[in-house]
Scaffold this motif. Structure first.
Motif, PDB file in Angstrom:
ATOM      1  N   UNK A 196       0.857  -1.175   0.000  1.00  0.00           N
ATOM      2  CA  UNK A 196       0.000   0.000   0.000  1.00  0.00           C
ATOM      3  C   UNK A 196       0.897   1.230   0.000  1.00  0.00           C
ATOM      4  N   UNK A 197       0.297   2.420  -0.112  1.00  0.00           N
ATOM      5  CA  UNK A 197       1.051   3.668  -0.064  1.00  0.00           C
ATOM      6  C   UNK A 197       0.421   4.618   0.933  1.00  0.00           C
ATOM      7  N   UNK A 198       1.271   5.361   1.630  1.00  0.00           N
ATOM      8  CA  UNK A 198       0.798   6.348   2.587  1.00  0.00           C
ATOM      9  C   UNK A 198       0.373   7.639   1.913  1.00  0.00           C
ATOM     10  N   UNK A 199       0.887   7.885   0.713  1.00  0.00           N
ATOM     11  CA  UNK A 199       0.516   9.082  -0.035  1.00  0.00           C
ATOM     12  C   UNK A 199       0.920   8.895  -1.490  1.00  0.00           C
ATOM     13  N   UNK A 200       0.449   9.792  -2.329  1.00  0.00           N
ATOM     14  CA  UNK A 200       0.797   9.751  -3.748  1.00  0.00           C
ATOM     15  C   UNK A 200       0.712  11.152  -4.312  1.00  0.00           C
TER      16      UNK A 200
END
Length: 195
Positions: free
Chosen positions: A118-122
């Motif tokens: 997953x990603x914490x931000x983009x």
């Protein structure tokens, strides 16, 4: 120093120097209970200094770096729950770490079919854009590890409406973690935060 450990309440803070960084400006692994959190960047330096001021016991073990960051927590989570959920960060801080992870032979010992990314931000760019947090991780780490697409949960930064991208990602998190959108947030096994 690299490997510096502080006990603060029930949390353990371990400083992990990053190649090319001066003392105190590397990464910090914070563990407590069954969860681990990795922080990187200068902003966390102040928090680490505060922990240091608490006067906790110090130990030094330079061999713990990547093993503690992800390998041991991943193995434990897979053994206990059948999967390991990790949120990656973006920017320039984690890129070298991704390269090290992709090159290290010890990572061949991990069952990557059981790791969810997953990603914490983009950033508001497409996945092929050089500024894309997902794009960097995909090219430097995920592609080299052969991670299956169904284990990759990215934020769709290419959408014209950032709120729509956020809503879709919230739906994805709710689905994967089996939590309601208006309930408690999902619990990750490891969260990489870069500054």
């Amino acid at each position: 120093e690299d490997g510096d450990v502080r006990q603060v309440s029930r949390l353990t803070v371990r400083f992990l120097a990053t190649p090319g960084h001066c003392a105190g400006h590397g990464s910090y692994l914070v563990t407590g209970g069954e969860r681990a959190y990795l922080f990187a960047g200068d902003a966390v330096f102040a928090a680490f200094q505060a922990a240091r001021a608490a006067g906790a016991k110090i130990s030094f073990d330079p061999n713990l770096r990547l093993k503690l960051w992800a390998l041991e927590p991943a193995r434990a989570a897979i053994a206990e729950r059948g999967r390991f959920c990790v949120a990656l960060s973006g920017g320039s801080t984690p890129r070298r770490m991704y390269e090290i992870l992709a090159e290290s032979p010890r990572w061949a010992q991990l069952d990557w079919r059981r790791v969810e990314f997953f990603w914490g931000d983009e950033r508001a760019v497409g996945p092929e854009h050089p500024e894309s947090n997902y794009g960097v991780a995909a090219s430097v780490l995920l592609g080299k590890l052969g991670v299956m697409p169904d284990r990759i949960h990215r934020i769709q930064g290419e959408l014209a409406d950032p709120e729509q991208a956020a809503a879709r990602y919230q739906d994805e998190l709710s689905r994967v973690f089996a939590v309601s959108e208006d309930g408690l947030p999902p619990i990750f096994d490891l969260i990489f935060l870069g500054m």
